[in-house]
Design a protein around this motif. Structure first.
Motif, short mmCIF file in Angstrom:
data_model
loop_
_atom_site.label_atom_id
_atom_site.label_comp_id
_atom_site.label_asym_id
_atom_site.label_seq_id
_atom_site.Cartn_x
_atom_site.Cartn_y
_atom_site.Cartn_z
N UNK A 250 0.72 -1.22 -0.03
CA UNK A 250 -0.22 -0.12 0.02
C UNK A 250 0.90 1.29 -0.09
N UNK A 251 1.93 1.11 0.74
CA UNK A 251 2.84 2.34 0.93
C UNK A 251 3.46 2.54 -0.47
N UNK A 252 3.96 1.54 -1.04
CA UNK A 252 4.61 1.69 -2.42
C UNK A 252 3.47 2.22 -3.41
N UNK A 253 2.31 1.85 -3.50
CA UNK A 253 1.13 2.38 -4.56
C UNK A 253 1.06 3.79 -4.27
N UNK A 254 1.07 3.97 -2.90
CA UNK A 254 0.79 5.72 -2.55
C UNK A 254 1.96 6.42 -3.09
N UNK A 255 3.27 6.10 -2.57
CA UNK A 255 4.14 6.80 -3.17
C UNK A 255 4.26 6.76 -4.63
N UNK A 256 4.32 5.97 -5.40
CA UNK A 256 3.95 5.82 -6.84
C UNK A 256 2.93 6.73 -7.41
N UNK A 257 2.04 6.92 -6.66
CA UNK A 257 0.69 7.79 -7.23
C UNK A 257 1.30 9.14 -6.96
N UNK A 258 1.90 9.49 -5.98
CA UNK A 258 2.40 10.82 -5.47
C UNK A 258 3.58 11.14 -6.68
N UNK A 259 4.30 10.37 -6.89
CA UNK A 259 5.44 10.65 -7.82
C UNK A 259 4.89 10.77 -9.17
N UNK A 260 3.96 10.04 -9.55
CA UNK A 260 3.11 10.30 -10.74
C UNK A 260 2.43 11.59 -10.82
N UNK A 261 1.96 12.07 -9.77
CA UNK A 261 1.27 13.36 -9.84
C UNK A 261 2.35 14.60 -9.85
N UNK A 262 3.48 14.29 -9.02
CA UNK A 262 4.44 15.17 -9.27
C UNK A 262 4.90 15.44 -10.69
N UNK A 263 5.12 14.38 -11.28
CA UNK A 263 5.66 14.49 -12.67
C UNK A 263 4.64 15.13 -13.47
N UNK A 264 3.37 14.95 -13.39
CA UNK A 264 2.06 15.59 -14.15
C UNK A 264 2.25 17.15 -14.00
N UNK A 265 2.87 17.50 -12.58
CA UNK A 265 2.71 18.69 -12.20
C UNK A 265 4.19 19.63 -12.77
N UNK A 266 4.95 19.05 -13.36
CA UNK A 266 6.03 19.36 -14.04
C UNK A 266 7.46 19.31 -13.12
N UNK A 267 7.34 18.54 -12.13
CA UNK A 267 8.48 18.28 -11.54
C UNK A 267 9.21 16.83 -12.02
N UNK A 268 10.26 17.28 -13.04
CA UNK A 268 10.87 16.27 -13.93
C UNK A 268 12.05 15.69 -13.26
N UNK A 269 12.89 16.39 -12.53
CA UNK A 269 14.19 15.74 -12.04
C UNK A 269 13.77 14.99 -10.72
N UNK A 270 14.56 13.94 -10.27
CA UNK A 270 14.46 13.20 -8.92
C UNK A 270 14.59 14.33 -7.92
N UNK A 271 15.40 15.15 -7.91
CA UNK A 271 15.62 15.88 -6.69
C UNK A 271 14.43 16.69 -6.58
N UNK A 272 13.76 17.21 -7.74
CA UNK A 272 12.60 18.05 -7.68
C UNK A 272 11.28 17.33 -6.97
N UNK A 273 11.39 15.99 -7.48
CA UNK A 273 10.32 15.11 -6.78
C UNK A 273 10.41 14.64 -5.60
N UNK A 274 11.57 14.44 -5.07
CA UNK A 274 12.04 14.21 -3.79
C UNK A 274 11.36 15.64 -2.95
N UNK A 275 11.90 16.61 -3.20
CA UNK A 275 11.39 17.94 -2.50
C UNK A 275 9.78 17.86 -2.36
N UNK A 276 9.37 17.36 -3.50
CA UNK A 276 7.84 17.65 -3.48
C UNK A 276 7.06 16.35 -2.69
N UNK A 277 7.55 15.22 -2.99
CA UNK A 277 6.76 14.13 -2.30
C UNK A 277 7.34 13.49 -1.04
#
Length: 276
Positions: free
Chosen positions: A220-247
């Motif tokens: 469940x945790x992995x599914x939740x994080x994966x959905x968060x990363x997908x949402x962050x990417x859709x918002x335009x956070x494209x680099x791993x460091x940007x996604x980490x700061x968001x998620x």
């Protein structure tokens, strides 16, 4: 550097050191950190009526710890006859060669580079030293060489870094892959549901007495994080460091480098599945 990366979540468990099940004793290595929790769990495993023991994950190259493991076995009337590794990260395996020299044992691992002796470990192998039955379960994902060991007599599984006793582990990209990790968690869920495993003996943190619950939490945790990363990417956070700061804004910044490895694995997984 150490490599467990206990990210937030997961219920707390019980035993940290000492006797955990009728056939297992934990000797805690003195390498506590944000990445290793209380330290690396070195497991001594034996049949109660046998004088031979198997040791899983000797831990870091620390003579005091390695000799403490030998002493703990001897106090129980056991001689260490074999050393096994769940994977090759230094906090689990760095001390293996020295431990093998002290105990005059072979070291068996999935990775040939970590082996000392003629035998490795493969899926389906059964270790039977001293009458013990330990079944080798391939669980790649945290690393490509990660293994778990099913101990049927105690309805237990030794999980290395695949499942921790507290927090959630990282997927150590690029060696670790998220798709492999999810498959490994499902494999462990089958052990709980189909084979009656209820106790998790982790590589870090306390023992967990609800194996199925722990696996379901991780999935469940992995599914939740994966959905968060997908949402962050859709918002335009494209680099791993940007996604980490968001998620991973809720995670201590000292763990962000580890979180970034997991994010890289998550982004790769999403791209492979055409989701971003």
């Amino acid at each position: 550097m150490t490599y467990a990366a206990a990210l937030p979540g997961q219920p707390r468990g019980g035993v940290l050191s000492g006797q955990a099940t009728p056939r297992t004793v934990n000797v805690l290595a003195p390498n506590a950190s944000a990445m290793t929790l209380d330290g690396t769990n070195t497991w001594i495993i034996s049949e109660p009526d046998s004088d031979l023991a198997v040791v899983v994950d000797p831990g870091p190259l620390d003579d005091i710890h390695l000799k403490a493991v030998i002493t703990a076995a001897e106090r129980a009337g056991k001689r260490v006859a074999l050393t096994l590794l769940t994977h090759g990260h230094p906090d689990h395996a760095e001390g293996a060669a020295r431990f093998a020299a002290l105990t005059r044992t072979a070291v068996r691992a999935l990775d040939p580079a970590l082996r000392l002796g003629d035998e490795g470990l493969e899926a389906g192998d059964v270790v039977t030293t001293g009458g013990l039955e330990l079944r080798v379960v391939p669980t790649p994902g945290h690393t490509s060489d990660s293994l778990c060991f099913h101990l049927p007599a105690d309805r237990a599984v030794l999980t290395g870094d695949t499942i921790l006793g507290r927090g959630t582990t990282m997927v150590a990209h690029p060696d670790g892959r998220l798709g492999d990790y999810l498959d490994s968690l499902r494999r462990l869920r089958s052990l709980a549901v189909d084979d009656g495993v209820h106790t998790v003996l982790p590589g870090h943190g306390p023992v967990l007495e609800d194996a199925q619950g722990a696996v379901e939490f991780y999935l469940a945790h992995r599914a939740h994080r994966l959905a968060q990363v997908e949402t962050a990417a859709e918002k335009g956070f494209t680099t791993p460091s940007q996604v980490v700061a968001e998620v991973y804004a809720d995670v201590d910044r000292s763990l962000w480098p580890a979180a970034e490895l997991s994010v890289r694995a998550q982004l790769e997984y999403l791209r492979e599945h055409g989701l971003i």
